[in-house]
Design a protein around this motif. Structure first.
Motif, short mmCIF file in Angstrom:
data_model
loop_
_atom_site.label_atom_id
_atom_site.label_comp_id
_atom_site.label_asym_id
_atom_site.label_seq_id
_atom_site.Cartn_x
_atom_site.Cartn_y
_atom_site.Cartn_z
N VAL A 1 1.32 2.51 -3.48
CA VAL A 1 2.16 1.06 -3.44
C VAL A 1 3.17 1.09 -4.67
O VAL A 1 2.72 1.26 -5.84
CB VAL A 1 1.17 0.09 -3.43
CG1 VAL A 1 2.06 -1.22 -3.16
CG2 VAL A 1 0.21 0.00 -2.33
N GLU A 2 4.41 0.88 -4.40
CA GLU A 2 5.46 0.78 -5.12
C GLU A 2 6.03 -0.56 -5.15
O GLU A 2 6.10 -1.12 -3.72
CB GLU A 2 6.57 2.03 -4.90
CG GLU A 2 5.94 3.16 -5.03
CD GLU A 2 7.11 4.41 -4.82
OE1 GLU A 2 8.22 3.95 -4.50
OE2 GLU A 2 6.79 5.56 -4.97
N ALA A 3 6.77 -0.91 -5.99
CA ALA A 3 7.37 -2.40 -6.20
C ALA A 3 8.47 -2.50 -5.37
O ALA A 3 8.60 -3.40 -4.64
CB ALA A 3 7.69 -2.84 -7.42
N SER A 4 9.10 -1.33 -4.81
CA SER A 4 10.35 -1.23 -3.96
C SER A 4 9.69 -1.52 -2.60
O SER A 4 10.58 -1.84 -1.62
CB SER A 4 11.01 -0.02 -4.02
OG SER A 4 10.21 0.96 -3.76
N ASN A 5 8.43 -1.31 -2.47
CA ASN A 5 7.87 -1.48 -0.99
C ASN A 5 7.83 -2.90 -0.48
O ASN A 5 7.67 -3.19 0.69
CB ASN A 5 6.63 -0.95 -0.68
CG ASN A 5 6.50 0.65 -1.19
OD1 ASN A 5 5.66 1.17 -1.57
ND2 ASN A 5 7.51 1.39 -0.79
N LEU A 6 7.53 -3.82 -1.29
CA LEU A 6 6.90 -5.06 -1.19
C LEU A 6 7.82 -6.04 -0.46
O LEU A 6 7.42 -7.05 0.24
CB LEU A 6 6.42 -5.67 -2.51
CG LEU A 6 5.55 -4.87 -3.39
CD1 LEU A 6 5.18 -5.60 -4.42
CD2 LEU A 6 4.25 -4.66 -2.41
N GLN A 7 9.25 -5.65 -0.28
CA GLN A 7 9.99 -6.77 0.24
C GLN A 7 9.81 -6.57 1.64
O GLN A 7 10.44 -7.43 2.37
CB GLN A 7 11.55 -6.48 -0.18
CG GLN A 7 11.89 -5.03 -0.31
CD GLN A 7 12.83 -4.62 1.04
OE1 GLN A 7 13.05 -5.59 1.76
NE2 GLN A 7 13.23 -3.49 1.13
N HIS A 12 0.91 -5.21 1.32
CA HIS A 12 0.53 -4.97 0.01
C HIS A 12 0.91 -6.04 -0.97
O HIS A 12 1.63 -6.93 -0.64
CB HIS A 12 1.11 -3.58 -0.41
CG HIS A 12 0.91 -2.63 0.22
ND1 HIS A 12 -0.12 -2.07 0.77
CD2 HIS A 12 1.81 -1.82 1.38
CE1 HIS A 12 -0.30 -0.88 1.85
NE2 HIS A 12 1.11 -0.81 2.33
N SER A 13 0.52 -6.04 -2.33
CA SER A 13 0.69 -7.03 -3.18
C SER A 13 1.14 -6.40 -4.53
O SER A 13 0.76 -5.08 -4.82
CB SER A 13 -0.31 -8.13 -3.14
OG SER A 13 -1.29 -7.22 -3.72
N THR A 14 1.75 -7.18 -5.43
CA THR A 14 1.87 -6.52 -6.94
C THR A 14 0.27 -6.06 -7.41
O THR A 14 0.57 -5.30 -8.26
CB THR A 14 2.29 -7.62 -7.70
OG1 THR A 14 1.55 -8.95 -7.54
CG2 THR A 14 4.03 -7.82 -7.18
N ALA A 15 -0.49 -6.71 -6.88
CA ALA A 15 -1.63 -6.37 -7.62
C ALA A 15 -2.19 -4.76 -7.29
O ALA A 15 -3.11 -4.40 -7.78
CB ALA A 15 -3.09 -7.40 -7.33
N MET A 16 -1.57 -4.37 -6.33
CA MET A 16 -2.26 -3.09 -5.66
C MET A 16 -1.06 -1.80 -5.95
O MET A 16 -1.17 -1.02 -5.68
CB MET A 16 -2.30 -3.04 -4.22
CG MET A 16 -3.34 -4.04 -3.80
SD MET A 16 -4.99 -3.62 -4.38
CE MET A 16 -5.37 -2.21 -3.81
N LEU A 17 -0.11 -2.27 -6.96
CA LEU A 17 0.75 -1.35 -7.20
C LEU A 17 0.12 -0.17 -7.84
O LEU A 17 -0.88 -0.33 -8.84
CB LEU A 17 1.83 -1.81 -8.37
CG LEU A 17 2.65 -3.18 -7.78
CD1 LEU A 17 3.77 -3.49 -9.24
CD2 LEU A 17 3.75 -2.42 -6.83
#
Length: 225
Positions: A1-7, A12-17
């Motif tokens: 999981v990458e931050a760029s995926n979250l939008q 997914h969430s930031t907790a699963m980066l």
């Protein structure tokens, strides 16, 4: 999981980066409904494992983001007689269909017999995609999967649904099975899974055209050049 995926990948969430997406998805879905049995495959789909992975399931939902995997998924579904719920995105546009040759419908190769030349279609990272678009097309795919499982309604078999977010417009195009299709046609030549990385790069060549100005085009048309 990458931050760029979250939008756009709201499962997914930031907790699963940094965590594998299969683990992140499994955790989130278990939180939503602990009674659901989730089987994960923490591996890349390949010609060596696709048939074994897909064979036990009744419906396949194609959420991949590259052409080799998309052709691989299509061919495996055709060989196994499985319905393939298709969805694709590009910038502000999306499309969806159900490829189900066992029900008399076309397959993905009937729509796109050959992959585009490498580099001809920008990746998501290069072209971007409207963040809400995957959720909308994904919801359509989920709806089609539910209809197939329950045997209700009119699935998108033989129909390609096109969505333009900027115009807020849906259009539908009729699709027919290509009798010359190499995998689902009358005389198929593909009877087993092939090397899809090689297939999607074979015959790669520069685009057979260049950009010209309006004046250059007018001159060529006037002189027959």
């Amino acid at each position: 999981v990458e931050a760029s995926n979250l939008q756009r990948q709201v499962l997914h969430s930031t907790a699963m980066l940094g965590q594998p997406k299969v683990q992140s998805a499994r955790l989130r879905l278990t939180e939503l409904n602990p009674d659901v049995r989730i089987v994960t495959h923490d591996t890349r789909l390949t010609s060596a494992n696709a048939l074994d992975i897909i064979r036990p399931w009744d419906v396949v939902v194609d959420g991949c983001d590259n052409f080799p995997t998309r052709y691989l998924t299509n061919d495996a579904c055709v060989l196994l007689g499985k319905p393939n719920v298709y969805g694709a995105l590009f910038r502000f546009e999306g499309q969806a269909s159900v490829f189900h040759t066992s029900a008399g419908g076309p397959c993905y190769r009937c729509l796109f017999p050959e992959p585009p030349p490498p580099g001809a279609v920008p990746s998501c990272a290069e072209a971007g995609v409207l963040g809400v678009l995957p959720g909308l097309i994904g919801t359509i795919q989920a709806t089609e999967a539910i209809k197939l499982i329950l045997g209700i309604g009119r699935p998108l078999i033989g129909r390609l649904l096109l969505y333009n977010a900027l115009a807020m417009e849906f259009r539908e195009v009729a699709l027919k099975r290509d009798r010359r299709c190499p995998v689902c046609g009358d005389s198929p030549t593909i009877r087993e899974l092939i090397d899809y990385e090689q297939f999607c790069t074979a015959g790669a060549h520069p685009m057979p055209y260049r950009e010209i100005t309006v004046d250059e085009l007018h001159q060529k048309l006037s002189t027959g050049g």
